[in-house]
Write an enzyme that holds these catalytic residues in place. Structure first.
Site, short mmCIF file in Angstrom:
data_model
loop_
_atom_site.label_atom_id
_atom_site.label_comp_id
_atom_site.label_asym_id
_atom_site.label_seq_id
_atom_site.Cartn_x
_atom_site.Cartn_y
_atom_site.Cartn_z
CG ASP A 8 36.03 41.02 44.70
OD1 ASP A 8 37.28 40.91 44.83
OD2 ASP A 8 35.48 41.17 43.60
CB CYS A 65 37.69 44.07 43.39
SG CYS A 65 37.68 45.41 42.19
CB THR A 67 39.67 45.75 37.61
OG1 THR A 67 38.44 46.13 38.25
CG2 THR A 67 39.40 44.68 36.57
CG HIS A 133 46.88 70.58 44.49
ND1 HIS A 133 46.80 70.37 43.13
CD2 HIS A 133 48.16 70.95 44.74
CE1 HIS A 133 47.99 70.59 42.58
NE2 HIS A 133 48.83 70.95 43.53
C1 RB5 Z 1 34.99 39.60 40.09
O1 RB5 Z 1 35.07 38.58 39.14
C2 RB5 Z 1 35.35 40.94 39.45
O2 RB5 Z 1 34.32 41.36 38.61
C3 RB5 Z 1 35.65 41.97 40.50
O3 RB5 Z 1 36.65 41.51 41.34
C4 RB5 Z 1 36.13 43.33 40.01
O4 RB5 Z 1 37.19 43.19 39.13
C5 RB5 Z 1 35.11 44.26 39.54
O5 RB5 Z 1 35.37 45.43 39.22
#
Ligand code: RB5
Length: 149
Positions: A8, A65, A67, A133
């Protein structure tokens, strides 16, 4: 090995860095977006990369993204995807060896550029061990069959 990339807006810059880094190492890289810092929704990019990995159009995926969590959750809704969020190399190593992870997800707000490169390098050099596994990963697939009709 052919790799699919997705992020993103929060992960866009790190995605660009890693794609260039891995291209220079000789990997074939496909960029499924996003292509700018404009605000977008991470599920759209987790889904497309998940689909491409599941379809065998790319061998493994790299998702970024803020996180690493949201985009991995989306990818993991695609049947056949095993996306693992990793913030250090040990987990990246073990999730391939033991979980047969086919996508690595990272948080651009969690890991720095150099650490992200170490994590993705580790993810790409590892192989699934199979054996006991494999039986456990088969159980994950059985859950998919039960709930994703
Ligand atoms: C975007 O602000 C953030 O919410 C996204 O990049 C991600 O961390 C979501 O899990």
């Amino acid at each position: 090995m052919k790799l699919g990339f997705g992020s993103d807006h929060a992960g866009y810059e790190l995605k660009e860095i890693l794609l260039k880094y891995l291209e220079e190492k000789g990997f074939e890289c496909v960029d499924y977006g996003t292509h700018s810092l404009d605000r977008v929704d991470y599920p759209d990019y987790g889904k497309i990369v998940g689909e491409k990995v599941a379809a065998g159009e790319v061998d493994r995926g790299v998702l970024i993204c803020g996180t690493g969590i949201g985009i991995s959750l989306a990818a993991n809704k695609v049947r056949g995807v095993r996306a693992a969020v990793c913030s250090e190399p040990y987990s990246a190593r073990m999730t391939v060896r033991h979980n047969n992870a086919n996508i690595i997800a990272m948080g651009s707000r969690v890991v720095g550029e150099d650490l992200a490169k170490m994590i993705v390098d580790t993810f790409l050099e590892e192989k699934f061990e199979g054996g006991r596994h494999g039986m456990r990963v088969d159980k994950i697939s059985a859950i998919e069959e039960e709930y994703f009709k």
